[in-house]
Design an enzyme around this catalytic site. Structure first.
Site, mmCIF file in Angstrom:
data_model
loop_
_atom_site.group_PDB
_atom_site.id
_atom_site.type_symbol
_atom_site.label_atom_id
_atom_site.label_comp_id
_atom_site.label_asym_id
_atom_site.label_seq_id
_atom_site.Cartn_x
_atom_site.Cartn_y
_atom_site.Cartn_z
ATOM 1 N N THR A 125 60.612 -46.728 86.809
ATOM 2 C CA THR A 125 60.952 -45.429 87.715
ATOM 3 C C THR A 125 61.234 -44.205 86.836
ATOM 4 O O THR A 125 61.204 -44.334 85.541
ATOM 5 C CB THR A 125 62.432 -45.573 88.170
ATOM 6 O OG1 THR A 125 62.981 -44.577 88.527
ATOM 7 C CG2 THR A 125 63.160 -46.444 86.875
ATOM 8 N N TYR A 149 71.031 -47.914 85.702
ATOM 9 C CA TYR A 149 69.785 -48.254 86.441
ATOM 10 C C TYR A 149 68.411 -47.888 85.490
ATOM 11 O O TYR A 149 67.684 -48.865 85.286
ATOM 12 C CB TYR A 149 69.632 -47.647 87.503
ATOM 13 C CG TYR A 149 68.453 -47.766 88.259
ATOM 14 C CD1 TYR A 149 67.965 -49.223 88.880
ATOM 15 C CD2 TYR A 149 67.447 -46.769 88.588
ATOM 16 C CE1 TYR A 149 66.561 -49.249 89.438
ATOM 17 C CE2 TYR A 149 66.169 -46.725 89.251
ATOM 18 C CZ TYR A 149 65.787 -48.033 89.718
ATOM 19 O OH TYR A 149 64.545 -48.219 90.307
HETATM 20 N N1 NAD Z 1 62.401 -47.323 96.381
HETATM 21 C C1 NAD Z 1 62.250 -46.571 95.272
HETATM 22 O O1 NAD Z 1 62.246 -45.226 95.590
HETATM 23 C C2 NAD Z 1 62.041 -46.986 93.708
HETATM 24 C C3 NAD Z 1 61.705 -45.815 92.859
HETATM 25 C C4 NAD Z 1 61.673 -46.446 91.402
HETATM 26 C C5 NAD Z 1 61.360 -47.784 91.182
HETATM 27 N N2 NAD Z 1 61.769 -48.650 92.130
HETATM 28 C C6 NAD Z 1 61.687 -50.303 91.731
HETATM 29 O O2 NAD Z 1 60.731 -50.662 92.774
HETATM 30 C C7 NAD Z 1 61.246 -52.135 92.984
HETATM 31 C C8 NAD Z 1 61.295 -52.354 94.520
HETATM 32 O O3 NAD Z 1 61.986 -51.378 94.881
HETATM 33 P P1 NAD Z 1 62.183 -51.446 96.423
HETATM 34 O O4 NAD Z 1 62.579 -49.996 96.987
HETATM 35 O O5 NAD Z 1 61.118 -52.361 97.270
HETATM 36 O O6 NAD Z 1 63.639 -52.284 96.569
HETATM 37 P P2 NAD Z 1 64.246 -53.455 97.731
HETATM 38 O O7 NAD Z 1 65.674 -53.519 97.466
HETATM 39 O O8 NAD Z 1 63.669 -53.147 99.167
HETATM 40 O O9 NAD Z 1 63.309 -54.761 97.041
HETATM 41 C C9 NAD Z 1 63.692 -55.498 96.154
HETATM 42 C C10 NAD Z 1 63.431 -57.226 96.339
HETATM 43 O O10 NAD Z 1 63.546 -57.757 95.478
HETATM 44 C C11 NAD Z 1 64.639 -58.784 95.976
HETATM 45 N N3 NAD Z 1 65.346 -59.507 94.911
HETATM 46 C C12 NAD Z 1 66.251 -58.419 94.196
HETATM 47 N N4 NAD Z 1 66.961 -59.364 93.321
HETATM 48 C C13 NAD Z 1 66.246 -60.400 93.109
HETATM 49 C C14 NAD Z 1 66.367 -61.722 92.281
HETATM 50 N N5 NAD Z 1 67.140 -61.837 91.461
HETATM 51 N N6 NAD Z 1 65.564 -62.865 92.606
HETATM 52 C C15 NAD Z 1 64.554 -62.654 93.798
HETATM 53 N N7 NAD Z 1 64.571 -61.907 94.596
HETATM 54 C C16 NAD Z 1 65.303 -60.591 94.236
HETATM 55 C C17 NAD Z 1 65.442 -58.180 97.114
HETATM 56 O O11 NAD Z 1 65.845 -59.261 98.033
HETATM 57 C C18 NAD Z 1 64.092 -57.549 97.733
HETATM 58 O O12 NAD Z 1 63.299 -58.009 98.685
HETATM 59 C C19 NAD Z 1 62.404 -52.450 92.177
HETATM 60 O O13 NAD Z 1 62.352 -52.829 91.099
HETATM 61 C C20 NAD Z 1 62.930 -50.854 92.082
HETATM 62 O O14 NAD Z 1 63.858 -50.751 90.753
HETATM 63 C C21 NAD Z 1 61.917 -48.263 93.449
HETATM 64 O O1 GDU Z 2 71.376 -38.053 101.836
HETATM 65 C C1 GDU Z 2 70.864 -37.552 101.060
HETATM 66 C C2 GDU Z 2 70.081 -38.269 100.167
HETATM 67 C C3 GDU Z 2 69.384 -37.250 99.170
HETATM 68 N N1 GDU Z 2 69.564 -36.280 99.030
HETATM 69 C C4 GDU Z 2 69.047 -35.514 97.902
HETATM 70 O O2 GDU Z 2 67.464 -35.610 97.875
HETATM 71 C C5 GDU Z 2 66.949 -35.774 96.555
HETATM 72 C C6 GDU Z 2 66.276 -37.051 96.471
HETATM 73 O O3 GDU Z 2 67.206 -38.075 96.658
HETATM 74 P P1 GDU Z 2 66.810 -39.658 96.544
HETATM 75 O O4 GDU Z 2 68.264 -40.273 96.835
HETATM 76 O O5 GDU Z 2 66.028 -39.905 98.024
HETATM 77 O O6 GDU Z 2 66.174 -40.068 95.534
HETATM 78 P P2 GDU Z 2 66.556 -39.721 93.922
HETATM 79 O O7 GDU Z 2 65.631 -38.577 93.353
HETATM 80 O O8 GDU Z 2 67.871 -39.759 93.665
HETATM 81 O O9 GDU Z 2 65.972 -41.244 93.290
HETATM 82 C C7 GDU Z 2 64.744 -41.974 93.439
HETATM 83 O O10 GDU Z 2 63.840 -41.293 92.810
HETATM 84 C C8 GDU Z 2 64.236 -41.356 91.290
HETATM 85 C C9 GDU Z 2 62.909 -40.769 90.724
HETATM 86 O O11 GDU Z 2 62.448 -39.744 91.211
HETATM 87 C C10 GDU Z 2 64.246 -42.946 90.974
HETATM 88 O O12 GDU Z 2 62.834 -43.499 91.195
HETATM 89 C C11 GDU Z 2 65.216 -43.481 91.985
HETATM 90 O O13 GDU Z 2 65.246 -44.871 91.406
HETATM 91 C C12 GDU Z 2 64.968 -43.316 93.244
HETATM 92 O O14 GDU Z 2 66.046 -43.859 94.038
HETATM 93 C C13 GDU Z 2 67.882 -35.641 95.715
HETATM 94 O O15 GDU Z 2 68.177 -34.131 95.182
HETATM 95 C C14 GDU Z 2 69.267 -35.867 96.829
HETATM 96 O O16 GDU Z 2 70.429 -34.906 96.280
HETATM 97 C C15 GDU Z 2 70.461 -35.491 99.987
HETATM 98 O O17 GDU Z 2 70.484 -34.157 99.825
HETATM 99 N N2 GDU Z 2 70.793 -36.128 100.752
#
Ligand code: NAD
Ligand code: GDU
Length: 332
Positions: A125, A149
């Site tokens: 991330t 995180y």
């Molecule tokens: N969504 C984002 O913006 C974002 C940004 C940066 C990194 N990531 C990373 O990408 C990955 C996926 O994120 P996502 O948004 O799809 O989240 P998500 O919560 O939708 O997916 C995570 C999945 O992992 C499963 N899981 C969690 N813990 C587990 C365990 N111990 N054993 C088996 N399954 C387990 C959950 O049931 C879920 O299906 C994560 O590692 C997250 O940190 C996400």
């Molecule tokens: O209800 C909301 C939600 C978000 N925001 C704003 O929108 C922007 C984006 O916020 P998000 O919560 O969508 O995403 P973040 O940037 O906080 O974080 C996400 O992107 C990061 C990298 O940029 C990491 O990967 C992190 O895991 C992932 O959750 C921020 O300025 C936040 O303050 C709002 O104004 N209102």
């Protein structure tokens, strides 16, 4: 070691029932690459997993389960998505985050090393960079996470590098910026109703599924006062994973790559785009800053194009927002 008589090899996708993992399972299926997934369904949904992919319901922290799945499915590569992802929750429950994100990744790496699985693609991330004072952020920017995180992910990155040096485990570490949107064919999307991501929340507010969107902070040092992020379409991100897998299977070297477009959009711009796409007003209120939000996070995103030949197909903000809204409408 792998049973070479059992072919073809499968890629083990942990967390394949979740938002990003399920898009990757669809991308793998579309590319004809066999996969198996382990998911404990803590936030994921069974319905998100393509019918062609075996879903093993269980915890990725179980060495026995990992060993069984790796052997039974002749796994030669892993894509590791399973984890906990809510930043404020990680501040309240750091040890739970270190367990699910760091300790379980250690268990997974250990199984890979023991069973001869040499390739791993890891979901990292932009949170590993913390709040850098300059954008765009390249991969050499010092890492300085500001919450558990981000630290839990950075520790996993370090373990991967050390295991690579000692045991030959090759990895592609993908540092995602702000993942958004949904599969354009409507097969999967972000389905967690309590998700906190801006585009998801804005779509929910537009459809009356939340009272209003709170815009967190309008006094940042940015052109319109709201925070700027690099929003990447989840399907482009899924394609990057497939390319990373192919790179490793070809014997490619370990890489750490930003995943973004190198272009920022402010909160106000996102809201305006959603209003243009939908023709409706997003109910929104101006709110104080959310603690821990850096003003700008924009990737320098050249390396992934150079090293993996990645060419984004969905990099327009209106398209990202349109796909997110279509998916949100499809949820009942
Ligand atoms: N969504 C984002 O913006 C974002 C940004 C940066 C990194 N990531 C990373 O990408 C990955 C996926 O994120 P996502 O948004 O799809 O989240 P998500 O919560 O939708 O997916 C995570 C999945 O992992 C499963 N899981 C969690 N813990 C587990 C365990 N111990 N054993 C088996 N399954 C387990 C959950 O049931 C879920 O299906 C994560 O590692 C997250 O940190 C996400
Ligand atoms: O209800 C909301 C939600 C978000 N925001 C704003 O929108 C922007 C984006 O916020 P998000 O919560 O969508 O995403 P973040 O940037 O906080 O974080 C996400 O992107 C990061 C990298 O940029 C990491 O990967 C992190 O895991 C992932 O959750 C921020 O300025 C936040 O303050 C709002 O104004 N209102």
């Amino acid at each position: 070691m792998l049973d070479e008589t059992a072919t073809p090899h499968r890629v083990l996708v942990t967390g394949g029932a979740g938002y990003i993992g399920s898009h990757v399972l669809h991308a793998l299926a579309d590319a004809g690459i066999p996969a198996v997934t382990i998911d404990n369904l803590s936030t994921g949904r069974r319905a998100a997993v393509p019918a062609s992919v075996p879903l093993v319901e269980g915890d990725v922290g179980s060495a026995e389960l990992l060993e069984r799945v790796i052997r039974d499915h002749a796994v030669d590569a892993v894509m590791h998505f399973a984890g906990s992802i809510v930043v404020p929750e990680s501040v309240e429950k750091p040890l739970a985050y270190y367990r699910n994100n760091t300790v379980n990744s250690l268990t997974l790496m250990d199984a890979c090393v023991r069973l001869g699985v040499g390739n791993i693609v890891f979901s990292s991330t932009a949170a590993v960079y913390g709040a850098p004072d300059r954008v765009p952020i390249d991969e050499a920017t010092p890492t300085a996470p500001i919450n558990p995180y981000g630290t839990s992910k950075l520790m996993t990155e370090q373990m991967l590098r050390d295991a690579g040096a000692a045991h030959g485990l090759r990895s592609v570490i993908l540092r995602y910026f702000n993942v958004a949107g949904a599969d354009a064919a409507g097969r999967t999307g972000q389905a967690t109703p309590t998700a906190t991501h801006l585009i998801k929340v804005a779509c929910q507010a537009l459809l009356g599924r939340r009272p209003a969107l709170s815009i967190f902070g309008t006094d940042y040092d940015t052109p319109d006062g709201t925070c700027i992020r690099d929003y990447i379409h989840v399907s482009d991100l899924a394609d990057a994973h497939v390319l990373a897998l192919l790179h490793l299977r070809r014997g490619g070297e370990s890489l750490t790559l930003n995943c973004g477009y190198g272009r920022g959009a402010s909160v106000h711009e996102v809201v305006r785009t959603l209003e243009e796409v939908s023709g409706e007003k997003v109910p929104a209120t101006l709110a104080p800053r959310r603690p821990g939000d850096p003003p700008q996070l924009v990737a320098k995103a050249d390396r992934i194009r150079e090293r993996l030949g990645w060419v984004p197909k969905h990099d327009r903000l209106d398209g990202i927002v349109r796909d997110a809204l279509a998916w949100e409408r499809s949820l009942t």
